[in-house]
Design an enzyme around this catalytic site. Structure first.
Site, PDB file in Angstrom:
ATOM      1  N   TYR A  26      -6.787  33.378 -21.984  1.00 38.97           N
ATOM      2  CA  TYR A  26      -5.593  32.623 -21.600  1.00 38.97           C
ATOM      3  C   TYR A  26      -5.781  32.200 -20.143  1.00 38.97           C
ATOM      4  CZ  TYR A  26      -0.495  31.784 -21.524  1.00 38.97           C
ATOM      5  OH  TYR A  26       0.749  31.213 -21.426  1.00 38.97           O
TER       6      TYR A  26
ATOM      7  N   ARG B 294      -0.570  17.196 -20.704  1.00 38.66           N
ATOM      8  CA  ARG B 294      -0.323  17.952 -19.463  1.00 38.66           C
ATOM      9  C   ARG B 294      -0.784  19.384 -19.682  1.00 38.66           C
ATOM     10  NH1 ARG B 294       3.730  21.906 -18.627  1.00 38.66           N
ATOM     11  NH2 ARG B 294       1.758  22.969 -18.769  1.00 38.66           N
TER      12      ARG B 294
ATOM     13  N   LYS C 161      -2.770  30.362 -27.090  1.00 41.93           N
ATOM     14  CA  LYS C 161      -1.377  30.819 -27.257  1.00 41.93           C
ATOM     15  C   LYS C 161      -1.238  31.582 -28.568  1.00 41.93           C
ATOM     16  CE  LYS C 161       0.876  28.652 -23.747  1.00 41.93           C
ATOM     17  NZ  LYS C 161       1.944  29.099 -22.879  1.00 41.93           N
TER      18      LYS C 161
ATOM     19  N   ASP D  76       7.879  25.385 -25.338  1.00 36.47           N
ATOM     20  CA  ASP D  76       7.554  26.585 -24.560  1.00 36.47           C
ATOM     21  C   ASP D  76       7.622  26.333 -23.057  1.00 36.47           C
ATOM     22  OD1 ASP D  76       6.662  29.226 -24.297  1.00 36.47           O
ATOM     23  OD2 ASP D  76       4.600  28.546 -24.023  1.00 36.47           O
ATOM     24  N   ASP D  77       7.173  25.158 -22.622  1.00 35.36           N
ATOM     25  CA  ASP D  77       7.128  24.883 -21.182  1.00 35.36           C
ATOM     26  C   ASP D  77       8.526  24.750 -20.590  1.00 35.36           C
ATOM     27  OD1 ASP D  77       4.202  24.684 -20.915  1.00 35.36           O
ATOM     28  OD2 ASP D  77       4.503  23.101 -22.388  1.00 35.36           O
TER      29      ASP D  77
ATOM     30  N   GLU E  15       3.712  22.459 -26.894  1.00 38.08           N
ATOM     31  CA  GLU E  15       3.038  23.041 -25.735  1.00 38.08           C
ATOM     32  C   GLU E  15       2.302  21.960 -24.951  1.00 38.08           C
ATOM     33  OE1 GLU E  15       3.221  26.641 -25.321  1.00 38.08           O
ATOM     34  OE2 GLU E  15       2.650  25.943 -23.331  1.00 38.08           O
ATOM     35  N   ASP E  16       2.567  21.913 -23.687  1.00 34.63           N
ATOM     36  CA  ASP E  16       1.814  21.060 -22.755  1.00 34.63           C
ATOM     37  C   ASP E  16       1.818  19.576 -23.129  1.00 34.63           C
ATOM     38  OD1 ASP E  16       1.506  23.474 -21.561  1.00 34.63           O
ATOM     39  OD2 ASP E  16      -0.662  23.439 -21.431  1.00 34.63           O
TER      40      ASP E  16
ATOM     41  N   ASN F 267      -0.027  27.008 -13.067  1.00 35.67           N
ATOM     42  CA  ASN F 267      -1.296  27.461 -13.645  1.00 35.67           C
ATOM     43  C   ASN F 267      -2.317  26.338 -13.605  1.00 35.67           C
ATOM     44  OD1 ASN F 267      -0.274  30.024 -14.509  1.00 35.67           O
ATOM     45  ND2 ASN F 267       0.839  28.925 -16.109  1.00 35.67           N
TER      46      ASN F 267
HETATM   47  N1  NDP Z   1       4.148  30.268 -15.538  1.00 32.80           N
HETATM   48  C1  NDP Z   1       4.469  29.665 -16.652  1.00 32.80           C
HETATM   49  O1  NDP Z   1       4.800  30.303 -17.663  1.00 32.80           O
HETATM   50  C2  NDP Z   1       4.442  28.201 -16.716  1.00 32.80           C
HETATM   51  C3  NDP Z   1       3.895  27.464 -15.713  1.00 32.80           C
HETATM   52  N2  NDP Z   1       3.890  26.106 -15.775  1.00 32.80           N
HETATM   53  C4  NDP Z   1       3.187  25.403 -14.720  1.00 32.80           C
HETATM   54  O2  NDP Z   1       4.097  24.635 -13.972  1.00 32.80           O
HETATM   55  C5  NDP Z   1       3.442  23.468 -13.518  1.00 32.80           C
HETATM   56  C6  NDP Z   1       4.317  22.274 -13.843  1.00 32.80           C
HETATM   57  O3  NDP Z   1       4.548  22.198 -15.213  1.00 32.80           O
HETATM   58  P1  NDP Z   1       5.684  21.224 -15.804  1.00 32.80           P
HETATM   59  O4  NDP Z   1       6.964  21.462 -15.134  1.00 32.80           O
HETATM   60  O5  NDP Z   1       5.645  21.363 -17.240  1.00 32.80           O
HETATM   61  O6  NDP Z   1       5.075  19.819 -15.387  1.00 32.80           O
HETATM   62  P2  NDP Z   1       5.832  18.445 -15.168  1.00 32.80           P
HETATM   63  O7  NDP Z   1       4.796  17.412 -15.128  1.00 32.80           O
HETATM   64  O8  NDP Z   1       6.942  18.321 -16.123  1.00 32.80           O
HETATM   65  O9  NDP Z   1       6.463  18.620 -13.711  1.00 32.80           O
HETATM   66  C7  NDP Z   1       5.732  18.652 -12.537  1.00 32.80           C
HETATM   67  C8  NDP Z   1       6.708  18.517 -11.415  1.00 32.80           C
HETATM   68  O10 NDP Z   1       6.005  18.735 -10.200  1.00 32.80           O
HETATM   69  C9  NDP Z   1       6.387  17.693  -9.310  1.00 32.80           C
HETATM   70  N3  NDP Z   1       5.360  17.415  -8.308  1.00 32.80           N
HETATM   71  C10 NDP Z   1       4.164  16.854  -8.487  1.00 32.80           C
HETATM   72  N4  NDP Z   1       3.547  16.729  -7.301  1.00 32.80           N
HETATM   73  C11 NDP Z   1       4.384  17.209  -6.367  1.00 32.80           C
HETATM   74  C12 NDP Z   1       4.333  17.350  -4.964  1.00 32.80           C
HETATM   75  N5  NDP Z   1       3.272  16.964  -4.279  1.00 32.80           N
HETATM   76  N6  NDP Z   1       5.385  17.887  -4.343  1.00 32.80           N
HETATM   77  C13 NDP Z   1       6.467  18.272  -5.022  1.00 32.80           C
HETATM   78  N7  NDP Z   1       6.586  18.172  -6.360  1.00 32.80           N
HETATM   79  C14 NDP Z   1       5.541  17.643  -7.017  1.00 32.80           C
HETATM   80  C15 NDP Z   1       6.609  16.474 -10.183  1.00 32.80           C
HETATM   81  O11 NDP Z   1       7.376  15.551  -9.471  1.00 32.80           O
HETATM   82  P3  NDP Z   1       7.895  14.164 -10.097  1.00 32.80           P
HETATM   83  O12 NDP Z   1       9.023  14.572 -11.007  1.00 32.80           O
HETATM   84  O13 NDP Z   1       8.335  13.394  -8.921  1.00 32.80           O
HETATM   85  O14 NDP Z   1       6.736  13.578 -10.832  1.00 32.80           O
HETATM   86  C16 NDP Z   1       7.330  17.123 -11.343  1.00 32.80           C
HETATM   87  O15 NDP Z   1       8.699  17.224 -11.094  1.00 32.80           O
HETATM   88  C17 NDP Z   1       2.078  23.437 -14.180  1.00 32.80           C
HETATM   89  O16 NDP Z   1       1.122  23.866 -13.260  1.00 32.80           O
HETATM   90  C18 NDP Z   1       2.177  24.436 -15.273  1.00 32.80           C
HETATM   91  O17 NDP Z   1       0.970  25.107 -15.512  1.00 32.80           O
HETATM   92  C19 NDP Z   1       4.460  25.434 -16.801  1.00 32.80           C
HETATM   93  C20 NDP Z   1       5.015  26.109 -17.842  1.00 32.80           C
HETATM   94  C21 NDP Z   1       4.994  27.554 -17.888  1.00 32.80           C
HETATM   95  C1  PYR Z   2       1.900  28.892 -19.207  1.00 35.36           C
HETATM   96  C2  PYR Z   2       2.094  27.528 -19.668  1.00 35.36           C
HETATM   97  O1  PYR Z   2       2.640  27.311 -20.728  1.00 35.36           O
HETATM   98  C3  PYR Z   2       1.659  26.449 -18.832  1.00 35.36           C
HETATM   99  O2  PYR Z   2       1.203  26.665 -17.715  1.00 35.36           O
HETATM  100  O3  PYR Z   2       1.774  25.315 -19.287  1.00 35.36           O
HETATM  101 MG    MG Z   3       2.324  25.343 -21.383  1.00 40.70          MG
END
Ligand code: NDP
Ligand code: PYR
Ligand code: MG
Length: 668
Positions: free
Chosen positions: A206, A259, A277, A372-373, A349-350, A514
């Protein structure tokens, strides 16, 4: 001695429909009564004919005995098989079948015999292979004697051997490849290793290693572990789903690869994520692997370097979007229900942000599905937040939250946080005011240019002057929680972390992005900048850190603490829909599993070694809610839900004297 050739000659090949080949057994009573009754002969009976499909197509009593007789004789052996298999064996009445989960089905399944299987095939099949753990007797019966070295080993020793080999390897990608090959070769041993050495193995199957594996997928691909459905399969997705060998699929994790973690668009290489997963569904919660199906929907990729990579295995074209994409996803959802039933869980997912929210909205009330995200991440974050409050000794609503990143993860977390505050009696509008989002353009504020804010962000937009830089947001807003889900590695600089400690006794810092390279800060950076005073968690694992003679254990705030338990509940109780309450309940249950001892070292999640128990407790709490809300399909409600769920959890032990060659086929 029964003459097998007589029986074999009587097997008639029947084509039930154009797509499926069924061998139907027909013989006379006298032949049957000749079948030997000794254990070894029974083993031979089952060993030579694979019982493949189950439904009483043959109505006459005489013929039915053909099925019932040898099966009953064999039940002593077959009771060692998995629960569904046992159900068939214990039922001699083909008209009505009582399932172990309580529900009954009439005439829905039929039994028939399939072709011979060789011992060599048993060794090559990951479901049946035990490698050097086959006993001498099994080697004789299956005719694999001589195909293995003479020493018979135990599962424990096999697991030790795998671990020693892994530890001697030079890098994590090599370890990932070795584990992937093990999963293809001997599934039980793979899960034994993951379940026994979870802390060491999880980062390999993972995050973070799975991220690297996805990036290198074209180079390291060896055997398929899931289904690839491309946009060119539109119009016949159903047929592609039928190619999956297992029929009782209960959980699908699906991605379109746009993504992948914080790594962006990886197209068809994203397959590593559903595979990883679903491995966790089994290893962390005990959902049987045969119920799990990883799927990648390939609609192309906009990643130029992949399009130019000679090893890339996906469609070499730009992503299909709009109406064609939507029709494709619609058809996929419908085909899943047609093939696997409406209780089959579909975990998104993603997917990219622009699709994730709208697809969730579109399907959440009509399918058994969740994202999940958005939802799983919200739940794990809320659990960590609730546990942190036991360290900071504050009420949830006494806090101010800044989310860095305003995407799926952050919006999901914000929504569930508001839900939790509402439960503390705080009105929604007031709860939202405690939440600030920062996206790529800075603080999310009301006066952004028209069209600048999505509906999801708009809910959290404040009447405030725009602020571009995160450090200025922190100085101005003075949050007690700083939560990163931006995919921007090292965004929480030392300066930002020092500002957080300047007005908080115990600031809470979650760097959830991540893989590790995308984490907003490392555990070490957070503890050092705050002189060990922060409460820290991260999406990818960080090692323990010793600061001023005190050991700090960073928790892994990853949705892997949530989706396996929620999925276990859905699968075992037949939950039809997955409302947000389920993720709230999962979060509360998870946070209740955190002990004071865990908190004393800064750990806001239970240690990963306890994950199977934790997942079961989450599953039981979710099931309790589902039965109350009439969302569960399997009746009657078990008296002791946790015990019921425990009995269903997959165990990584070699259990069958016989290879489990029984399979279910739901009637179309
Ligand atoms: N720990 C966990 O269980 C999980 C972790 N994650 C991680 O979270 C991260 C984001 O995932 P997710 O929310 O799904 O992705 P999204 O693409 O939906 O969101 C990314 C966000 O980050 C913002 N962003 C990008 N660049 C910048 C910057 N330079 N400064 C500030 N904000 C910025 C984007 O802004 P804008 O809206 O303006 O484009 C957007 O709002 C990934 O790395 C993913 O691996 C996700 C799910 C689960
Ligand atoms: C953990 C997870 O689902 C992610 O980083 O997208
Ligand atoms: Mg994910």
């Amino acid at each position: 001695m029964f003459d097998w050739s007589t029986l074999r000659d009587c097997i008639l090949l029947k084509r039930r429909n154009a797509k499926k080949k069924v061998l139907r057994l027909s013989t006379t009573q006298s032949n049957i009564s000749n079948i030997g009754s000794s254990l070894q002969q029974m083993v031979t009976v089952i060993n030579q004919f694979e019982i493949m499909l189950v439904k009483p197509v043959v109505r006459s009593n005489q013929i039915r005995q053909v099925f019932a007789w040898p099966l009953v004789q064999c039940s002593s052996i077959l009771t060692q098989c998995s629960t569904t298999e046992r159900t068939i064996v214990s039922s001699t009445n083909q008209k009505e079948r009582t399932f172990l989960d309580g529900h009954k089905k009439h005439d829905k399944y039929f039994m028939t015999f399939r072709r011979f299987i060789t011992g060599h095939e048993i060794l090559l099949d990951r479901h049946t292979n035990k490698g050097t753990a086959f006993s001498i007797e099994e080697r004789q019966i299956y005719r694999i004697h001589g195909l293995l070295p003479p020493t018979v080993t135990t599962l424990e020793l096999q697991a030790d051997r795998i671990m020693e080999n892994l530890r001697n390897m030079s890098d994590d990608l090599a370890r990932y490849i070795a584990l992937s090959a093990l999963q293809d070769r001997n599934e039980k041993l793979f899960y034994r290793v993951v379940m026994e050495y979870t802390q060491e193995i999880m980062p390999l199957v993972y995050t973070p290693t799975v991220g690297l594996a996805c990036q290198k997928y074209g180079l390291i691909f060896s055997k398929p572990k899931g289904l690839f459905i491309t946009i060119y399969d539109k119009g016949h997705i159903d047929d592609v789903l039928m190619n999956w060998p297992a029929r009782d699929v209960r959980v699908i994790v699906v991605t379109d690869g746009e993504r992948i973690l914080g790594l962006g668009d990886l197209g068809c290489n994203g397959m590593g994520i559903p595979v990883g997963k679903l491995s966790l569904y089994t290893a962390l919660a005990g959902v049987a692997p045969e119920y799990c199906l990883p799927i990648t929907l390939d609609v192309g990729t906009n990643n130029e370097s992949l399009l130019n990579d000679k090893y890339y295995l996906g469609l070499r074209q730009k992503r299909v979007t709009g109406k064609e994409y939507d029709e494709f996803i619609d058809e996929f959802m419908q085909a899943v229900v047609k093939q696997f039933g409406q209780e089959c869980l579909i975990q998104f997912e993603d997917f990219a942000n622009r699709n994730a929210f709208r697809l969730l909205k579109k399907y959440r009330d009509n399918y058994c599905t969740f994202n999940d995200d958005i939802q799983g991440t919200a739940s794990v974050a809320l659990a960590g937040i609730l546990a942190s409050l036991r360290i900071t000794k504050r009420k949830l609503s006494d806090n101010v939250f800044v989310f860095y990143g305003a995407g799926e993860a952050s919006i999901g977390m914000s929504n569930l946080l508001v839900f939790a505050m509402e439960n503390e009696g705080i009105p929604v509008e007031e709860a939202r005011k405690k939440i600030y989002l920062v996206d790529s353009k800075g603080l999310v504020v009301k006066n952004r240019p028209a069209g600048g804010l999505s509906e999801e962000k708009n809910r959290y937009a404040h009447e405030h002057e725009p602020i571009n830089k995160l450090e200025d947001v922190i100085k101005t807003i003075k949050p007690s929680f700083l939560i990163g889900a931006s995919g921007q590695g090292s965004a929480f600089t030392r300066e930002i972390l020092e500002i957080m400690i300047s007005f908080n006794k115990r600031p809470v810092i979650f760097a959830l992005s991540n893989p590790t390279s995308k984490a907003e800060c490392t555990a070490r950076e957070a503890y050092e900048a705050t002189k060990g005073q922060c409460v820290f968690a991260s999406g990818s694992p960080f090692p323990k850190y010793v600061y001023n003679d005190q050991t700090y254990v960073p928790g892994q705030g990853n949705n892997s603490y949530i989706f396996p338990g929620v999925g276990l509940s859905i699968v075992t109780c037949g939950i039809r829909h997955v409302p947000d309450e389920i993720f709230y309940i999962a979060a509360k249950t998870l946070s209740e599993q955190v002990t004071n001892e865990d908190l004393s070292v800064g750990l806001v999640y239970p240690p990963i070694e306890k994950i199977r128990t934790v997942s079961r407790k989450i599953a039981a709490a979710v099931a309790e809610y589902a039965y109350e809300q009439k969302l569960a399909a399997f009746y009657p409600k078990p008296i002791d839900l946790e015990k019921f769920i425990e009995e269903k959890q997959y165990i990584a032990e070699y259990e069958c004297a016989l290879p489990p060659r029984w399979s279910w086929e739901k009637e179309k």
